[in-house]
Design a protein around this motif. Structure first.
Motif, short mmCIF file in Angstrom:
data_model
loop_
_atom_site.label_atom_id
_atom_site.label_comp_id
_atom_site.label_asym_id
_atom_site.label_seq_id
_atom_site.Cartn_x
_atom_site.Cartn_y
_atom_site.Cartn_z
N CYS A 38 -1.86 7.38 -8.47
CA CYS A 38 -2.79 7.25 -9.59
C CYS A 38 -3.78 6.15 -9.29
CB CYS A 38 -1.98 6.94 -10.85
SG CYS A 38 -2.98 6.55 -12.30
N HIS A 39 -5.06 6.46 -9.35
CA HIS A 39 -6.12 5.48 -9.11
C HIS A 39 -6.77 5.13 -10.45
CE1 HIS A 39 -10.36 4.56 -7.24
NE2 HIS A 39 -9.75 3.46 -7.64
N ILE A 40 -6.71 3.84 -10.80
CA ILE A 40 -7.40 3.37 -12.01
C ILE A 40 -8.57 2.49 -11.59
CG2 ILE A 40 -7.20 2.07 -14.16
CD1 ILE A 40 -4.20 2.67 -14.15
N VAL A 41 -9.75 2.83 -12.07
CA VAL A 41 -10.95 2.04 -11.81
C VAL A 41 -11.25 1.24 -13.06
CG1 VAL A 41 -13.39 2.12 -11.20
CG2 VAL A 41 -11.83 3.88 -10.32
N LEU A 42 -11.38 -0.06 -12.91
CA LEU A 42 -11.67 -0.94 -14.05
C LEU A 42 -13.02 -1.58 -13.81
CD1 LEU A 42 -10.98 -2.71 -16.54
CD2 LEU A 42 -9.78 -4.25 -14.96
N THR A 43 -13.97 -1.36 -14.75
CA THR A 43 -15.31 -1.89 -14.48
C THR A 43 -16.09 -2.06 -15.78
OG1 THR A 43 -17.19 -1.64 -12.99
CG2 THR A 43 -16.47 0.33 -14.15
N GLY A 44 -17.23 -2.73 -15.67
CA GLY A 44 -18.07 -2.98 -16.83
C GLY A 44 -19.06 -1.85 -17.07
N ILE A 45 -19.48 -1.70 -18.32
CA ILE A 45 -20.37 -0.59 -18.69
C ILE A 45 -21.75 -0.70 -18.02
CG2 ILE A 45 -19.34 -0.02 -20.92
CD1 ILE A 45 -21.51 -1.80 -22.23
N GLU A 46 -22.11 -1.92 -17.55
CA GLU A 46 -23.46 -2.09 -17.00
C GLU A 46 -23.56 -1.63 -15.55
OE1 GLU A 46 -21.18 -4.22 -16.91
OE2 GLU A 46 -21.52 -5.88 -15.54
N PHE A 79 0.84 -1.21 0.00
CA PHE A 79 0.00 0.00 0.00
C PHE A 79 0.87 1.25 0.00
CE2 PHE A 79 -3.05 -2.86 2.44
CZ PHE A 79 -3.89 -3.03 1.37
N LEU A 80 1.92 1.23 0.83
CA LEU A 80 2.71 2.45 1.02
C LEU A 80 3.62 2.74 -0.17
CD1 LEU A 80 3.61 1.92 4.79
CD2 LEU A 80 2.11 3.70 3.86
N ASN A 81 3.95 1.72 -0.95
CA ASN A 81 4.93 1.92 -2.02
C ASN A 81 4.37 1.80 -3.43
OD1 ASN A 81 7.22 2.30 -0.29
ND2 ASN A 81 7.00 0.13 0.24
N ALA A 82 3.09 1.49 -3.56
CA ALA A 82 2.54 1.27 -4.90
C ALA A 82 2.55 2.56 -5.71
CB ALA A 82 1.12 0.73 -4.80
N ASP A 83 2.89 2.44 -6.99
CA ASP A 83 2.87 3.60 -7.89
C ASP A 83 1.45 3.86 -8.38
OD1 ASP A 83 5.80 3.84 -8.00
OD2 ASP A 83 5.67 1.88 -9.00
N ILE A 84 0.69 2.77 -8.53
CA ILE A 84 -0.67 2.88 -9.04
C ILE A 84 -1.56 1.97 -8.20
CG2 ILE A 84 -2.19 2.29 -11.01
CD1 ILE A 84 0.04 3.08 -12.89
N GLY A 85 -2.78 2.41 -7.96
CA GLY A 85 -3.77 1.54 -7.31
C GLY A 85 -4.90 1.24 -8.29
N ILE A 86 -5.19 -0.04 -8.47
CA ILE A 86 -6.29 -0.42 -9.37
C ILE A 86 -7.41 -1.05 -8.54
CG2 ILE A 86 -7.00 -1.86 -11.32
CD1 ILE A 86 -4.18 -1.73 -12.39
N THR A 87 -8.62 -0.54 -8.70
CA THR A 87 -9.78 -1.16 -8.05
C THR A 87 -10.85 -1.42 -9.10
OG1 THR A 87 -10.99 0.89 -7.63
CG2 THR A 87 -9.37 0.25 -5.98
N GLY A 88 -11.83 -2.18 -8.73
CA GLY A 88 -13.02 -2.32 -9.56
C GLY A 88 -14.02 -1.26 -9.13
N ALA A 89 -15.28 -1.46 -9.50
CA ALA A 89 -16.35 -0.60 -9.01
C ALA A 89 -17.62 -1.44 -8.91
CB ALA A 89 -16.58 0.58 -9.95
N ASN A 90 -18.32 -1.28 -7.80
CA ASN A 90 -19.61 -1.95 -7.67
C ASN A 90 -20.70 -1.18 -8.41
OD1 ASN A 90 -18.01 -2.61 -4.99
ND2 ASN A 90 -19.42 -4.29 -5.40
N VAL A 139 -11.69 2.90 -16.56
CA VAL A 139 -11.70 2.10 -17.78
C VAL A 139 -13.04 1.36 -17.85
CG1 VAL A 139 -10.57 0.26 -19.10
CG2 VAL A 139 -9.20 1.80 -17.64
N LEU A 140 -13.83 1.69 -18.86
CA LEU A 140 -15.15 1.08 -19.04
C LEU A 140 -15.05 -0.06 -20.05
CD1 LEU A 140 -17.40 4.28 -19.30
CD2 LEU A 140 -17.12 2.77 -17.31
N LEU A 141 -15.38 -1.26 -19.60
CA LEU A 141 -15.24 -2.44 -20.44
C LEU A 141 -16.59 -2.91 -20.97
CD1 LEU A 141 -13.40 -4.84 -21.45
CD2 LEU A 141 -14.13 -6.03 -19.36
N ASP A 142 -16.63 -3.17 -22.28
CA ASP A 142 -17.83 -3.76 -22.88
C ASP A 142 -17.70 -5.29 -22.88
OD1 ASP A 142 -19.87 -4.71 -24.47
OD2 ASP A 142 -19.77 -3.11 -25.94
#
Lengths: 471, 234
Positions: free
Chosen positions: A236-244, A198-209, A294-297
């Protein structure tokens, strides 16, 4: 993630003889369903909430383009970026590009089933970037080289002894004789290991509910706090999730939140629910400097307007698999891909193809429990039924099944012939089975392998029914 | 065609094939965003007095493993914090959110407390924040980010202490959203970067489906309610 759903029969057979899995599933069968039932009983409005949630999702799906555009505009207004990915490969390349542009060496990851869907970790590794899963269950699976067996409780198939052995094997910098007998020992060790990530990550990637069109917010729902450390501490926070995942407003998201945890784990609400909107503001003391969504189809939009569209209402609570007799018997890995259980049987054929996933809609007793507990009332049996039809129409089922169905149809379409043949068959079987049951039957070896088949008493249901009506 | 147009185009084509009235679709969406329909809310909070809400909030927060105590006025807060930490045998160094109201608390009344303000640092053991709302329906704290609130304080330290004015307790999440809208409007701001709903300490059930407290976030959440219930509404 590479699908193995075509191997479902063999994987299911293996699962049935795996003693560790049997033990885990025995516990699992009662845990979540009992908790859910209690949570539902404590909220008399639950049924009304389900109806409202279904309506919100249906409205959103029928205006999905508008809500996605509104969401995108609000994310931009708050200083974030939205990326669109048609398929898994495109989503991977977007994230790889973001990571390499930022010279990222270490990525912390919150739990994301979409990330499993696109096989993100393998792609990052291949590019020399270390990605560490920070949800405890996902972390355990990552060091084992396994995939989740449940969308909410990814490591439910493992025992604490298995986890202890993995930690001893992996955390070699710690004293080899340390005690790891208790789950609390394992938790404390994982907490210590992941703190540095957590303390050293350059980027954090999460999903989204959920995504909120009104505000451009992404929502994560967790109990561990790992997703929050992941997204709060890195640049940098990247959210990766589906379009629905988009819903119109905060009020709609609130409605969904009242259903999600109760349906999933039986909690009234999870420990943490976090709404993220854009990067750190000028006078904020902390938070990420960059915010990307990032919105995934990946096959989702192709379901719109079809009979399977309703599967897109899913909020990924896992209630359907928690209550499924087939999942209870074989666990999640048998399904061979990211989404197991009834929702997998309804969704996976759309995402990985009917050919690969054709066994999954057949792995159902059609008991209907999944639909009865689904917070957004997805008619899962109906959708599985439809996939079975598609399988038949595309001639994907094996000849024996097709011929069997053909033979059955031959009689079923001719009632008189049907009555005659069944009357003869019942008499013959009744005469042959005078001892009351068959220990084995031709063409039914799977059935009689584990139990006896009760012998017919000489008459058919139809003839008994006729007597009773007239008698 | 770029991916955005391709995805949106596919969605539009499906909607049109389904007979969506394109003359109305945009207006329908705009109208719904502008005035969303109200959804059912939990009956458990309906008709409760301020005192009833405080009781329900306390019951629900306690049920998920948070501690709840009450002090009469802000001057008692330093003692409550120090006594709580001493009771655990814990050190008295705390990191406090840079919130004007928290800064105004006379922390020096308890000289043994060592206080610092700002975002959480790697070694911090105790984070102290306030909350915009304490929601009675589930015992949930609603904590928005801002110049006065560091999100890291909610997750990095082992112990999270929340100083919550009694009148911040509301019935439902919707009331908390309303409070947030008013606060942001008063500040001339839109949605804050982060809104955190916190309900008890962190936990996990990832090992053998056994629920354990203290995963990655704090292992303890202590809520100190400040003030007397308003006699007019109690």
């Amino acid at each position: 993630m590479q699908p193995h759903s075509a191997d479902f029969p063999a994987r299911a057979a293996d699962a049935l003889t795996d003693p560790d899995l049997r033990r885990a599933l025995t516990k699992f069968k009662t845990g979540f369903p009992v908790n859910r039932a209690r949570a539902v009983a404590n909220l008399p409005e639950f049924e009304a909430l389900r109806d409202a949630a279904k309506a919100v999702k249906d409205h959103t799906l029928s205006h999905l383009d508008h809500y996605l555009e509104a969401f995108e505009a609000r994310v931009r207004d708050s200083g974030g970026h939205v990326h669109w990915a048609r398929d898994a490969a495109e989503a991977r390349s977007i994230i790889l590009r973001l990571a390499t542009e930022r010279d990222a060496r270490l990525i912390a990851k919150g739990k994301s089933m979409v990330s499993e869907e696109i096989g993100l970790n393998a792609a990052l590794e291949a590019a020399g970037i270390k990605a560490v899963e920070t949800d405890l269950g996902e972390y355990i699976l990552q060091i084992r080289g396994e995939v989740p067996s449940h969308i909410v409780a990814p490591a439910l198939h493992l025992s604490k002894e298995q986890v202890a052995a993995d930690f001893r094997r992996t955390h070699t910098h710690l004293p080899p004789d340390r005690p790891l007998d208790q789950p609390t020992d394992l938790l404390a060790e994982a907490r210590g290991e992941l703190r540095d990530v957590f303390l050293n990550a350059d980027i954090g990637i999460t999903g989204a509910n959920f995504l909120v069109a009104e505000t451009g917010s992404t929502i994560i729902v967790t109990n561990e706090g790992n997703g929050d450390l992941t997204q709060t501490l890195s640049r940098c926070h990247i959210v990766l999730t589906g379009i629905e995942k988009v819903v119109p407003t905060l009020a709609d998201a609130t409605l969904m939140l009242r259903l999600l945890a109760r349906s999933a784990t039986g909690q009234e609400i999870t420990a943490y629910t976090t709404f993220s909107t854009g990067p750190r503001r000028a006078d904020d003391p902390d938070g990420p400097r960059e915010f990307h969504v990032v919105l995934l189809d990946n096959g989702r939009s192709a379901l719109l307007g079809t009979e399977m569209q309703e599967v897109l209402r899913c909020i990924r609570c896992g209630a359907c698999m928690n209550h499924c007799p087939v999942y209870h018997a074989v666990g999640g890995h048998a399904y061979g891909w990211v989404y197991p259980g009834p929702i997998g049987a309804a969704l996976d054929p759309a995402l990985i193809g009917v050919k690969e996933a054709r066994h999954l809609p057949n792995a159902s007793t059609f008991c209907g429990k999944c639909e009865s507990v689904c917070p957004v009332k997805i008619p899962l049996p109906k959708i599985m039924h439809r996939w079975r039809e598609v399988e038949f129409e595309r001639r994907l089922s094996p000849p024996s099944v097709r011929q069997g169905l053909w033979a059955w149809a031959l009689f079923a379409k001719r009632p008189r012939l049907y009555r005659l043949v069944t009357a003869i068959a019942m008499r013959v079987m009744g005469w042959m089975g005078k001892e009351g049951a068959f220990k084995s039957l031709p063409l039914a070896g799977g059935w009689t392998g584990t139990r006896d088949f009760p012998a017919p008493q000489g008459r058919t249901f139809q003839s008994l029914y006729k007597d009773r009506r007239h008698g | 065609m770029d991916s955005r147009s391709a995805i949106l185009g596919r969605i539009l084509a499906a909607a049109q094939a389904g007979g969506r009235d394109e003359g109305r679709a945009a207006a329908d969406v705009a109208a719904r965003l502008a005035s969303p329909p109200a959804h059912p809310t939990p009956g458990r909070v309906k008709g409760l007095t301020a005192l009833g809400l405080i009781e329900l909030f306390t019951k629900m927060a306690t049920a998920v493993g948070a501690g709840v105590e009450r002090v009469a006025d802000p001057a008692r807060v330093p003692h409550a914090v120090a006594d709580y930490l001493s009771g655990l045998g814990h050190g008295l160094q705390v990191r406090i959110a840079p919130d004007p109201w928290l800064r105004a608390i006379p922390w020096d009344r308890r000289p043994s407390l060592s206080v610092a303000f700002g975002r959480a640092q790697a070694g911090d053991q105790v984070g102290v924040t306030t909350a915009l709302a304490g929601v009675a329906e589930t015992g949930t704290l609603v904590i928005p980010s801002g110049s006065d609130q560091a999100t890291s304080l909610l997750f990095l330290p082992r112990i999270h202490i929340v100083i919550l004015p009694l009148h911040h307790i509301v019935g439902t999440y919707e009331e908390a959203w309303h409070g947030l809208a008013i606060r942001q409007q008063a500040r001339g701001l839109g949605m804050p970067r982060s809104v955190n709903m916190v309900t008890g300490p962190s936990r996990t059930a990832d090992i053998e489906q056994t629920s354990l407290p203290h995963a990655h976030g704090p292992g303890r959440v202590q809520i100190i309610l400040v003030g007397e219930p308003d006699p007019a509404t109690a």
